[in-house]
Design an enzyme around this catalytic site. Structure first.
Site, PDB file in Angstrom:
ATOM      1  N   SER A  70       3.729  -1.948  10.322  1.00 25.76           N
ATOM      2  CA  SER A  70       5.185  -2.025  10.477  1.00 25.76           C
ATOM      3  C   SER A  70       5.767  -3.410  10.175  1.00 25.76           C
ATOM      4  CB  SER A  70       5.604  -1.551  11.870  1.00 25.76           C
ATOM      5  OG  SER A  70       5.218  -0.202  12.066  1.00 25.76           O
ATOM      6  N   ASN A  97       0.856  -1.181   0.000  1.00 30.27           N
ATOM      7  CA  ASN A  97       0.000   0.000   0.000  1.00 30.27           C
ATOM      8  C   ASN A  97       0.894   1.234   0.000  1.00 30.27           C
ATOM      9  OD1 ASN A  97      -1.835   2.032   0.549  1.00 30.27           O
ATOM     10  ND2 ASN A  97      -2.298   1.342   2.640  1.00 30.27           N
ATOM     11  N   GLU A 128      -5.004  -4.649  11.017  1.00 30.41           N
ATOM     12  CA  GLU A 128      -3.963  -3.632  11.163  1.00 30.41           C
ATOM     13  C   GLU A 128      -4.205  -2.834  12.440  1.00 30.41           C
ATOM     14  OE1 GLU A 128      -2.171  -2.585   7.049  1.00 30.41           O
ATOM     15  OE2 GLU A 128      -3.933  -1.345   7.361  1.00 30.41           O
ATOM     16  N   LYS A 159       0.050   4.272  -0.274  1.00 29.84           N
ATOM     17  CA  LYS A 159      -0.614   5.459   0.285  1.00 29.84           C
ATOM     18  C   LYS A 159      -0.400   6.644  -0.674  1.00 29.84           C
ATOM     19  CE  LYS A 159      -0.148   3.333   4.737  1.00 29.84           C
ATOM     20  NZ  LYS A 159       0.051   3.458   6.184  1.00 29.84           N
ATOM     21  N   HIS A 209      -9.458   1.102   5.475  1.00 27.52           N
ATOM     22  CA  HIS A 209      -8.161   1.392   6.092  1.00 27.52           C
ATOM     23  C   HIS A 209      -8.357   2.413   7.218  1.00 27.52           C
ATOM     24  CE1 HIS A 209      -4.051   2.683   6.687  1.00 27.52           C
ATOM     25  NE2 HIS A 209      -3.673   1.580   6.047  1.00 27.52           N
ATOM     26  N   GLY A 227       2.955  -1.082   4.267  1.00 25.74           N
ATOM     27  CA  GLY A 227       2.994   0.339   3.926  1.00 25.74           C
ATOM     28  C   GLY A 227       4.423   0.769   3.613  1.00 25.74           C
ATOM     29  N   GLY A 228       5.092   1.333   4.594  1.00 24.88           N
ATOM     30  CA  GLY A 228       6.425   1.910   4.401  1.00 24.88           C
ATOM     31  C   GLY A 228       7.404   1.005   3.659  1.00 24.88           C
ATOM     32  N   GLY A 243       2.833   2.474  10.721  1.00 24.62           N
ATOM     33  CA  GLY A 243       3.784   3.566  10.516  1.00 24.62           C
ATOM     34  C   GLY A 243       4.542   3.977  11.762  1.00 24.62           C
ATOM     35  N   GLU A 293      -6.702   4.884   8.114  1.00 24.44           N
ATOM     36  CA  GLU A 293      -6.493   6.288   7.736  1.00 24.44           C
ATOM     37  C   GLU A 293      -7.742   6.860   7.080  1.00 24.44           C
ATOM     38  OE1 GLU A 293      -2.857   5.643   5.557  1.00 24.44           O
ATOM     39  OE2 GLU A 293      -1.856   5.122   7.435  1.00 24.44           O
TER      40      GLU A 293
HETATM   41  P1  PGA Z   1       3.071   0.397   7.616  1.00 26.60           P
HETATM   42  O1  PGA Z   1       1.579   0.594   7.023  1.00 26.60           O
HETATM   43  O2  PGA Z   1       3.601  -0.902   7.067  1.00 26.60           O
HETATM   44  O3  PGA Z   1       3.836   1.596   7.136  1.00 26.60           O
HETATM   45  O4  PGA Z   1       2.927   0.351   9.103  1.00 26.60           O
HETATM   46  C1  PGA Z   1       0.697  -0.484   6.890  1.00 26.60           C
HETATM   47  C2  PGA Z   1      -0.623  -0.015   6.332  1.00 26.60           C
HETATM   48  O5  PGA Z   1      -1.109   1.034   6.759  1.00 26.60           O
HETATM   49  O6  PGA Z   1      -1.226  -0.670   5.457  1.00 26.60           O
END
Ligand code: PGA
Length: 249
Positions: free
Chosen positions: A211, A5, A165, A7, A93, A232-233, A171, A95
């Protein structure tokens, strides 16, 4: 499944270079394993051209509108995504729930619209740190699943992937322990089994997200009820993403 993802990151040229750097590496996949890329809307057609040449590689959007068309300036519909060779859409999600006020009823509508358009859905759930510390996480996450998905007929679950999640792990560099992840995934599977039967629950992929990095992916993915990751990251770095893909095996 390992899904990246992005983002709201990566300009087009950078995103395409990232995809090419990933695809250039060797990572044999078993027939049931999938790698999914979820770039921003505007990159989808170009990323589609790159990844659909490879078996078991799929494309996901990060959102869609709840209506299938109409006067909604600035929005993108599930039908448009489908016409752009998109396979999946991420819905729910944290967010989107937090910054765009998306609640359970709206998300149920989005799930319906996405499935009707022929997309598969990666549906995210997860609790805040406060809910975990006060021991309400199981009930809260179970309710998130029930509120937006249990109106669906059993057959629809073949087109769903869940992603657990925990918000406190997204993050932040703080990952759920393998025990915490396994316990919640088993709980989610139990909640689904109670409502929809063991067959639906046993075949439903449940990803962990928050993470995930190359150094924790293997132990997380080794848990009985963890079927992969939503990344994500680490999905923005070719070597890290490939290492996480390899952790599936
Ligand atoms: P992250 O994000 O791996 O940066 O923690 C995961 C996500 O929000 O899908």
């Amino acid at each position: 499944m390992v899904a990246g993802n992005w983002k709201m990151n990566q300009q087009l040229a950078v995103g395409k270079a990232l995809v090419k750097a990933i695809l250039a590496q060797e990572y044999p996949l078993k027939s049931h394993q999938e790698v999914v890329f979820a770039p921003p809307f505007i990159h989808l057609p170009e990323v589609a051209d790159l990844i659909h040449q490879k078996e078991n590689h799929f494309l996901s959007a990060q959102n869609c509108h709840q209506e299938s068309s109409g006067a909604y300036t600035g929005e993108v519909s599930a039908d448009m995504l489908k016409s752009t060779q998109v396979d999946y859409v991420i819905l729910g999600h944290s967010e989107r729930r937090q910054y765009f006020n998306e609640g359970p009823a709206l998300l149920a509508q989005k799930v319906d619209t996405a499935l009707a358009a022929g997309l598969k859905v990666i549906f995210c759930v997860g609790e805040s740190l406060e809910l975990r510390e006060t021991g309400q996480h199981n009930d809260y996450v179970g309710k998130q699943v029930a509120d937006s998905l249990f109106h669906l007929p059993n057959e629809a679950f073949a087109h769903l992937v869940l992603a657990y999640e925990p918000i406190w792990a997204i993050g932040t560099g703080k990952t759920a322990s393998k025990e915490q992840a396994q316990a919640m995934h088993a709980h989610i599977r139990q909640v689904v089994a109670t409502a929809k039967g063991a067959e639906v629950a046993d075949t439903l992929p449940i990803l962990y997200g928050g993470s995930v990095k190359p150094d924790n992916a293997i132990e997380l993915f080794a848990q009985a009820d963890v079927d992969g990751g939503l990344i994500g990251g680490a999905s923005l770095k070719a070597d890290d993403f490939v290492a996480i893909i390899k952790a599936m095996s």
